[in-house]
Design an enzyme around this catalytic site. Structure first.
Site, PDB file in Angstrom:
ATOM      1  N   ASP A 105       0.844  -1.183   0.000  1.00  0.00           N
ATOM      2  CA  ASP A 105       0.000   0.000   0.000  1.00  0.00           C
ATOM      3  C   ASP A 105       0.890   1.248   0.000  1.00  0.00           C
ATOM      4  OD1 ASP A 105      -3.031   0.902   0.479  1.00  0.00           O
ATOM      5  OD2 ASP A 105      -1.816   2.051   1.882  1.00  0.00           O
ATOM      6  N   TYR A 212      -2.025  11.466   1.983  1.00  0.00           N
ATOM      7  CA  TYR A 212      -2.822  11.674   0.777  1.00  0.00           C
ATOM      8  C   TYR A 212      -2.864  13.151   0.389  1.00  0.00           C
ATOM      9  CZ  TYR A 212      -4.408   6.895   1.456  1.00  0.00           C
ATOM     10  OH  TYR A 212      -4.458   5.529   1.600  1.00  0.00           O
ATOM     11  N   HIS A 270      -6.931  -6.627  -0.955  1.00  0.00           N
ATOM     12  CA  HIS A 270      -5.832  -5.664  -0.878  1.00  0.00           C
ATOM     13  C   HIS A 270      -4.874  -5.985   0.266  1.00  0.00           C
ATOM     14  CE1 HIS A 270      -3.947  -1.686  -1.239  1.00  0.00           C
ATOM     15  NE2 HIS A 270      -4.075  -1.565   0.066  1.00  0.00           N
TER      16      HIS A 270
END
Length: 320
Positions: A105, A212, A270
């Site tokens: 990730d 982010y 994921h």
């Protein structure tokens, strides 16, 4: 440092950050494992003992802002350049002579960029469930991937994402794991509690979301850096049932990585290294020992990659 058979935690000062590092093993070969959002070093609990058994000093830091590591203030503190320098500084602090960099990730995104631009060379690279940056940028030009990546844009809003994620004891953090997982038994309440408690610490959610925010603010700067070809041996492991990232984002990785081994895990989400640790560890061990890397159960070399229109099978089967 820990030379025994159990994982211990140490504080390592690097790049002005006090990193909480889960550590096991000894020697001058370092396996540095970088976690993602909204995880911590705990996400590598199945891989660290394996790496130690293979002769590595295995480190998994809580990334800056996460867990018990320092939380610098401000969005700019989480720019990719700082995250890459964290990796270099941790390598320096270890004194290692050889480094395997492992990422999942967000940790995989950092690892991709470090493999391209890092100032201390690495010997090997392992990537889990994040595409090469060039392919990620291409994917974000499609409606399909934009719809999957909605959360990245939601996270740009001040304070509202923190409010939503913090409600009811960070219940949403638990839902991220169990909701996305195929095998939900891998995320019992006691595992989710580790992640929810870490996210509930003062300032933690803002720090986690700032990754982010810094990524979007730094898009132009990162594009100016361009893309450098990666020549170190690279293992890419991909859980196919990824709600956030489409499998098609892996197609063409070999254009940017000269020595690529790519393996897919059907019916795995994921959270690949936590949900299918036995399969992941079998692949990782074989690759590190320079053996043929097995395919996931039920997968053959011929069926390993669904062929996009016009693709040549030999370019997408994923290495040895």
């Amino acid at each position: 440092m820990n030379t025994g058979a159990t994982i211990e935690h140490h504080t390592i000062r690097a790049n002005g950050i006090d990193f909480n590092v889960a550590a096991i093993g000894s020697g001058d070969r370092l396996a540095l494992c970088l976690h993602g959002f909204p995880e911590s070093s705990f996400s590598w609990r199945y891989q660290l003992p394996l790496l130690a058994r293979l002769g590595y000093r295995a480190w998994a830091p809580d990334l800056r802002g996460y867990g018990a590591s320092t939380r610098p203030l401000g969005v700019g503190a989480y720019a990719l350049e700082h995250l890459e320098e964290d990796v270099a500084a941790l390598i320096e602090a270890s004194g290692a002579k050889e480094v395997v960099l492992v990422g999942h990730d967000w940790g995989a995104l950092i690892a991709w960029y470090y493999a391209m631009f890092g100032r201390i060379p690495i010997a090997r690279l392992v990537i889990m469930n994040v595409p090469h940056p060039a392919l990620a940028q291409k994917g974000l030009r499609t409606w399909r991937q934009l719809a999957k990546s909605w959360y990245i844009f939601f996270f740009q809003i001040p304070w509202l994402p923190e409010f939503g994620l913090a409600r009811n004891g960070c219940e949403a953090i638990g839902r991220v794991f169990r909701g996305m997982a195929v095998d939900k038994s891998r995320f019992p309440d006691e595992v989710l509690r580790v992640y929810k408690d870490a996210a509930a610490a003062p300032g933690a959610l803002t720090a986690m979301l700032n990754y982010y925010r810094a990524l979007i603010r730094g898009l132009r700067r990162n594009r100016r850096r361009g893309i450098a070809r990666i020549d170190v041996p690279t293992l890419m492991i991909w859980g196919e049932v990824d709600a956030a990232l489409g499998k098609e984002l892996t197609y063409g990785t070999e254009q940017f990585v000269s020595n690529l081994t790519l393996r897919y895990l059907p019916n795995v989400s994921h959270w690949v290294q936590q949900e299918a640790p036995e399969t992941v560890n079998t692949m990782l061990e074989a690759w590190l020992l320079n053996r043929s890397v097995p395919y996931a159960p039920g997968v053959t070399a011929a069926s390993a990659v669904p062929q996009p229109p016009g693709a040549k099978p030999s370019t997408l089967n994923g290495g040895s």
